[in-house]
Design an enzyme around this catalytic site. Sequence first.
Site, PDB file in Angstrom:
ATOM      1  CD  GLU A 293      28.991 -15.818  -4.581  1.00 23.28           C
ATOM      2  OE1 GLU A 293      29.334 -16.641  -3.825  1.00 23.28           O
ATOM      3  OE2 GLU A 293      29.890 -15.122  -5.261  1.00 23.28           O
ATOM      4  CB  CYS A 327      23.468 -19.882   1.087  1.00 24.66           C
ATOM      5  SG  CYS A 327      23.606 -18.312   1.409  1.00 24.66           S
TER       6      CYS A 327
HETATM    7  P1  NAD Z   1      18.038 -23.732  -6.980  1.00 27.37           P
HETATM    8  O1  NAD Z   1      19.385 -23.920  -7.449  1.00 27.37           O
HETATM    9  O2  NAD Z   1      16.887 -24.670  -6.974  1.00 27.37           O
HETATM   10  O3  NAD Z   1      17.263 -22.714  -8.091  1.00 27.37           O
HETATM   11  C1  NAD Z   1      17.810 -21.351  -8.178  1.00 27.37           C
HETATM   12  C2  NAD Z   1      17.231 -20.747  -9.512  1.00 27.37           C
HETATM   13  O4  NAD Z   1      17.856 -21.439 -10.626  1.00 27.37           O
HETATM   14  C3  NAD Z   1      15.755 -20.756  -9.605  1.00 27.37           C
HETATM   15  O5  NAD Z   1      15.490 -19.421 -10.012  1.00 27.37           O
HETATM   16  C4  NAD Z   1      15.579 -21.892 -10.506  1.00 27.37           C
HETATM   17  O6  NAD Z   1      14.350 -21.761 -11.125  1.00 27.37           O
HETATM   18  C5  NAD Z   1      16.848 -21.730 -11.308  1.00 27.37           C
HETATM   19  N1  NAD Z   1      17.109 -22.824 -12.233  1.00 27.37           N
HETATM   20  C6  NAD Z   1      16.856 -24.199 -11.941  1.00 27.37           C
HETATM   21  N2  NAD Z   1      17.312 -24.964 -13.211  1.00 27.37           N
HETATM   22  C7  NAD Z   1      17.609 -24.072 -13.973  1.00 27.37           C
HETATM   23  C8  NAD Z   1      18.212 -24.170 -15.423  1.00 27.37           C
HETATM   24  N3  NAD Z   1      18.514 -25.488 -15.726  1.00 27.37           N
HETATM   25  N4  NAD Z   1      18.591 -23.012 -15.978  1.00 27.37           N
HETATM   26  C9  NAD Z   1      18.501 -21.841 -15.475  1.00 27.37           C
HETATM   27  N5  NAD Z   1      17.956 -21.586 -14.198  1.00 27.37           N
HETATM   28  C10 NAD Z   1      17.448 -22.882 -13.555  1.00 27.37           C
HETATM   29  O7  NAD Z   1      18.113 -22.856  -5.668  1.00 27.37           O
HETATM   30  P2  NAD Z   1      17.023 -22.511  -4.399  1.00 27.37           P
HETATM   31  O8  NAD Z   1      16.307 -23.728  -3.790  1.00 27.37           O
HETATM   32  O9  NAD Z   1      16.092 -21.371  -5.101  1.00 27.37           O
HETATM   33  O10 NAD Z   1      17.812 -21.993  -3.520  1.00 27.37           O
HETATM   34  C11 NAD Z   1      18.608 -22.889  -2.493  1.00 27.37           C
HETATM   35  C12 NAD Z   1      20.197 -22.777  -2.965  1.00 27.37           C
HETATM   36  O11 NAD Z   1      20.681 -21.657  -2.976  1.00 27.37           O
HETATM   37  C13 NAD Z   1      20.722 -23.674  -1.733  1.00 27.37           C
HETATM   38  O12 NAD Z   1      21.660 -24.419  -2.300  1.00 27.37           O
HETATM   39  C14 NAD Z   1      21.447 -22.283  -1.329  1.00 27.37           C
HETATM   40  O13 NAD Z   1      22.625 -22.614  -0.521  1.00 27.37           O
HETATM   41  C15 NAD Z   1      21.776 -21.406  -2.245  1.00 27.37           C
HETATM   42  N6  NAD Z   1      21.983 -20.131  -1.994  1.00 27.37           N
HETATM   43  C16 NAD Z   1      23.239 -19.542  -1.965  1.00 27.37           C
HETATM   44  C17 NAD Z   1      23.276 -18.323  -1.553  1.00 27.37           C
HETATM   45  C18 NAD Z   1      24.730 -17.801  -1.644  1.00 27.37           C
HETATM   46  O14 NAD Z   1      24.902 -16.419  -1.603  1.00 27.37           O
HETATM   47  N7  NAD Z   1      25.827 -18.543  -1.624  1.00 27.37           N
HETATM   48  C19 NAD Z   1      22.359 -17.309  -1.260  1.00 27.37           C
HETATM   49  C20 NAD Z   1      21.210 -17.951  -1.142  1.00 27.37           C
HETATM   50  C21 NAD Z   1      20.895 -19.212  -1.839  1.00 27.37           C
END
Ligand code: NAD
Length: 543
Positions: A293, A327
Amino acid sequence: MLNPFSIPKPVNEPIKDYAPGSPEKETLLAKIKEVKSQIIDIPLMIGGEEIRTGNTANCVMPHDHDHVLATYHQAGEKEVKMAIDASQEAWQTWSKTSLEERAEIFLNAADLLAGSWRDIVNASTMLNLSKNVYQAEIDSACELIDFLRFNPWFAKELASHQPMYSPEPTKNRSELRPLEGFIFAVSPFNFTSIGGNLPSAPALMGNTVLWKPASSAVLPAYYLMLLFKEAGLPDGVINFIPGRGSHVGPNVMKSPLLAGVHFTGSTAVFQNMWKEIGENIQHYHSYPRIVGETGGKDFCIAHESADTDVLATAMVRGAFEYQGQKCSAMSRAYIPTTIWDEVKEKYLAQINTIKMGDPEDFTHFMNAVIDKASFDSITEFIDFAKASDEAEIITGGGYDDSKGYFIEPTTILTDNPKFRTMCEEIFGPVLTIYLYDPNEWTETLEIVDSTSEYALTGCVMAKDKNAIDEATKALTHSAGNFYINDKPTGAVVGQQPFGGSRASGTNDKAGSMFNLIRWVSQRTIKENFDPPKDYRYPFMAEE
Ligand code: NAD
């Protein structure tokens, strides 16, 4: 076959008020004081063992970024390998337990969180994520309790789904097998409940998990690990491996035992993970299930018939609660020119009363954004709008990161429906408004649908039933969660299963049985009580 079991039909956890003088406010404030007064050391938790790598980073308070709440150890390649080994050892027994046994543990966890653990999980969420008390309560307490209580119910529904017929003399049945290998749960910073759900949903279905929480939200995630342990979760079922995503992720995803990814976060990270899985596809023992998501550019389309008080309130809450870091946050609004003056007056009157600051002061509606990287990226959008001829800033626009990462609730008015801040996810307290000619309602619906790559949430505001109907149909694919006369945020488990399509994710609907089906592989069993003893069919008989 699963035993008949007694999983109770869940109801949503009531939201506590934390009104002045209430007992819940008093105990929560005491817990906040305690969390602030210490710097705890957070280890990795692998196979039930606490592992300290010495490669540490800090958990801080975004509204007072020099205040350290904890130091956490970060996983490297060696610890990833240890976690995979521990998950596979635990799998030997966990994958064979009954759904009833597993459900009991997560239902225990829900009861603990609803009771004695509520304050610590809420306090750590308020301080580490900079959330006001209401935002913490609906997230880290209520939503996570709901996930933990509703998922067992949905799992029971899934298990009860059996083949339609078993003609005599046969018996057919279907069983839900956990996936072979492990699940990689990767959570975002913005919801403690999502952090808890991403590892626990696959674990409920009999899988073992490696959980990497977001680096800016490790403190509440750690308390959830302790909570799961107290609830009776066996060692090694969920292995906690905080660390840098770009470091931990590739080490996990190259394992042939990767059976699934349960991700919530940004679109770019998810797409890269998917690519990496694609590159490794020949090495996996099974095809990994990929559930993600991701981002949103969530809209509000107001019709001329909209109730302007409702609209103004939905804009304020939808765009600025939790500093727009949901989000689902409303980040583009389309308002008819004919009602704009009235809407603007009501909207500005509300915005002007917003107080922003430390979440410990319960009169603050807004707090800080999560970290320096977010602060820089959000303020870059604001500066872009300030410098543009196509945009005017009508509220906020100010920011200051000297003590905490504070950004004022900012509203941009643009005459270009494809202005950059109408299209790209900002993930901060910024709402862009485009005014349209009400005679161009149908054309404007087309603009709403085609402006962004995302399709997560959106809302229509109207009293006119035909307009609601038209918008609902025209925007069929524009949002996975669509609201009529309500803000586009605040989905509740068991009421509005959540997820979006297009670039917003795989839409496997967290908080529903459609998510849980991704974490099992069905086996169909046919038993024949009178199998044939001759290969010949009647048609072969000689006349
Ligand atoms: P992010 O993508 O920066 O990080 C999410 C997770 O991915 C973190 O744990 C991060 O450390 C990890 N990550 C980063 N690089 C990685 C890699 N190469 N391999 C594996 N894991 C990796 O997101 P964020 O800043 O924590 O959250 C905000 C984002 O999340 C926004 O885009 C928001 O829209 C989205 N979001 C979506 C929903 C939904 O239900 N659609 C809900 C909450 C947040």
